[in-house]
Scaffold this motif. Structure first.
Motif, short mmCIF file in Angstrom:
data_model
loop_
_atom_site.label_atom_id
_atom_site.label_comp_id
_atom_site.label_asym_id
_atom_site.label_seq_id
_atom_site.Cartn_x
_atom_site.Cartn_y
_atom_site.Cartn_z
N GLU A 135 0.85 -1.20 0.00
CA GLU A 135 0.00 0.00 0.00
C GLU A 135 0.88 1.24 0.00
O GLU A 135 1.95 1.23 0.63
CB GLU A 135 -0.88 0.02 1.27
CG GLU A 135 -1.87 -1.12 1.33
CD GLU A 135 -2.67 -1.15 2.63
OE1 GLU A 135 -2.35 -0.37 3.56
OE2 GLU A 135 -3.59 -1.96 2.72
N VAL A 160 -3.59 4.19 -1.19
CA VAL A 160 -4.51 4.40 -0.07
C VAL A 160 -4.64 5.91 0.07
O VAL A 160 -3.64 6.60 0.36
CB VAL A 160 -3.94 3.77 1.23
CG1 VAL A 160 -4.80 4.14 2.43
CG2 VAL A 160 -3.86 2.25 1.07
N ARG A 182 -1.39 -0.82 -4.16
CA ARG A 182 -2.69 -0.17 -3.98
C ARG A 182 -2.52 1.22 -3.39
O ARG A 182 -1.90 1.36 -2.32
CB ARG A 182 -3.51 -1.05 -3.03
CG ARG A 182 -4.91 -0.60 -2.83
CD ARG A 182 -5.71 -1.67 -2.07
NE ARG A 182 -6.95 -1.06 -1.61
CZ ARG A 182 -7.08 -0.42 -0.45
NH1 ARG A 182 -6.08 -0.35 0.39
NH2 ARG A 182 -8.23 0.14 -0.15
N ARG A 188 1.25 -3.16 5.70
CA ARG A 188 1.49 -3.24 4.25
C ARG A 188 1.96 -1.90 3.66
O ARG A 188 2.30 -1.83 2.49
CB ARG A 188 0.20 -3.68 3.54
CG ARG A 188 -0.17 -5.15 3.79
CD ARG A 188 -1.40 -5.56 3.00
NE ARG A 188 -2.58 -4.81 3.40
CZ ARG A 188 -3.30 -5.05 4.50
NH1 ARG A 188 -2.98 -6.04 5.28
NH2 ARG A 188 -4.34 -4.30 4.80
N THR A 189 1.96 -0.84 4.46
CA THR A 189 2.34 0.48 3.91
C THR A 189 3.81 0.48 3.54
O THR A 189 4.68 0.22 4.37
CB THR A 189 2.09 1.61 4.95
OG1 THR A 189 0.77 1.48 5.44
CG2 THR A 189 2.28 2.97 4.31
#
Ligand SMILES: Cc1ncc(COP(=O)(O)O)c(C=O)c1O
Length: 378
Positions: free
Chosen positions: A78, A101, A99, A124-125
């Motif tokens: 992310e 965010v 992805r 997940r960042t």
């Protein structure tokens, strides 16, 4: 003055810019990764922003893509991005299978809100993209602290912020990597399209350099030979583009000063208009005023920003709604529509960018301010 056509357009290329382009064409060296005007331009950019390395690339979007790639962003990851920005800040996240965010922005600077970022960090960042929107400095101290606390690197998207400073230092060195755009409308251009990745980290610089040109680089122990260490891209800037960029870069200080003077004049002329909020310059920063953005405060029967913009355009003032669609609400990012980012959503209905580029005279600016006053009084 009554029509848009009568206002000068941006960009404006000087004779020097054009001669630089012609000289590069005559050199018969159109792509030069080393010992060329591309390297000269990179050195000027790095010195100007006070960073160790600049790698020139084909666009600002390519710069964001390569910065994310250099951080090994990939599937399952992310990346936190403000929703109130140009799509080029976010689309490269999806190129890498990760992805975006989307995070909210602050009501005064319209830059990423550190509290919103903090609330969105997960295991997940993989990165945070901070945008110095319109040339206004984001709160890098707070944002870098959020990143550091989570062990997440920060990318400064300074596509709109050549000329922006924080505490006397130009932006570009406050994160792990930074991304410049040299698109024709930006503070300076390399002749239409262009960009650069900036960093103080030599390993990131080397990786970006390699990725820019097909992932190819020298082979240890095999002098004179290269191969692809990894799959890269063709994101090179040409010598013609670099020559124009270098020529424009020599005038960066003057161009930013002109933008700031124009912004100051607009602010002076627009002070006290009921329902109109002027742009802020955070303390201890220099705003480059790539865009001069005002807020049409709703209420008291005043027309909404979209109506004011339409009125101004009909009177020859080319006003833009400033990101009328937050990224998380656009079809390209299907699946993010349920997210609620109230500040950016509200601002998308209220912000207007007024013309303020350096080619405008005091007369143009006064005319623009008069028309804005008239439209707000309606
Ligand atoms: C904030 C921001 N990020 C990224 C980009 C992408 O830059 P480019 O148009 O050079 O690809 C732009 C501008 O165009 C931008 O304004």
């Amino acid at each position: 003055m009554s029509s848009f056509q009568e206002l000068p357009r941006w960009p404006q290329l000087s004779d020097d810019d054009i001669e630089a382009a012609v000289a590069a064409l005559r050199s018969n060296r159109l792509v030069g990764l080393s010992n060329s005007v591309v390297e000269e331009f990179e050195s000027a950019l790095a010195a100007g922003q006070g960073v160790g390395h600049a790698v020139a690339v084909s666009t600002g979007t390519a710069a964001v893509h390569l910065a994310l790639h250099a951080l090994d962003v990939g599937p399952g990851d992310e990346v936190i991005v403000p929703t109130h920005t140009f799509i080029g800040s976010a689309s490269p996240v999806t190129y890498l299978g990760a992805r975006p965010v989307f995070a909210d922005v602050t009501p005064d600077t319209h830059c990423l809100d550190p509290d919103s970022v903090k609330s969105l960090i997960t295991e997940r960042t993989k990165a945070i993209v901070v945008v110095h929107i319109n040339g206004c400095a984001a709160d890098m101290e707070a944002l870098a602290a959020v990143g550091a606390a989570a062990g997440v690197p920060v990318i400064e998207d300074m596509a709109q912020a050549l000329g922006t400073q924080i505490g006397g230092r130009p932006v570009g060195g406050f994160g792990d990597l930074a991304c410049v755009s040299l698109f024709e409308q930006k503070v300076i251009t390399s002749g239409g399209e262009g960009g650069a990745v900036l960093t103080n980290n030599p390993a990131y610089a080397e990786r970006v350099r390699r990725l820019r040109s097909h992932g190819e680089g020298p082979i240890e122990g095999r002098p004179g030979l290269i191969w692809a260490h990894e799959v890269g891209y063709n994101y090179r800037l040409t010598t013609v583009q670099a020559a124009v960029g270098l020529s424009q870069h020599a005038r960066l200080g003057a161009m930013v000063e002109a933008r700031r003077n124009n912004a100051a004049r607009l602010s002076e002329r627009l002070a006290g208009v009921e329902g109109l909020e002027l742009p802020v310059e955070p303390e201890n920063t220099v705003h480059a005023f790539w865009k001069y953005v005002v807020r049409a405060v709703p209420g008291d029967g005043r027309p909404p920003a979209a109506e004011i913009a339409a009125t101004l355009r009909s009177r020859g003032v080319p006003v833009l709604l400033r990101y009328p669609f937050p990224l998380h609400q656009q079809p390209a990012f299907d699946g993010h529509q349920d997210v609620s980012l109230p500040v950016a959503e509200r601002l998308s209905q209220e912000l207007l960018a007024l013309p303020s580029h350096p080619a405008l005279t005091e007369g143009h600016l006064d005319h623009i301010a008069d028309e804005v006053r008239r439209a707000f009084a309606a």
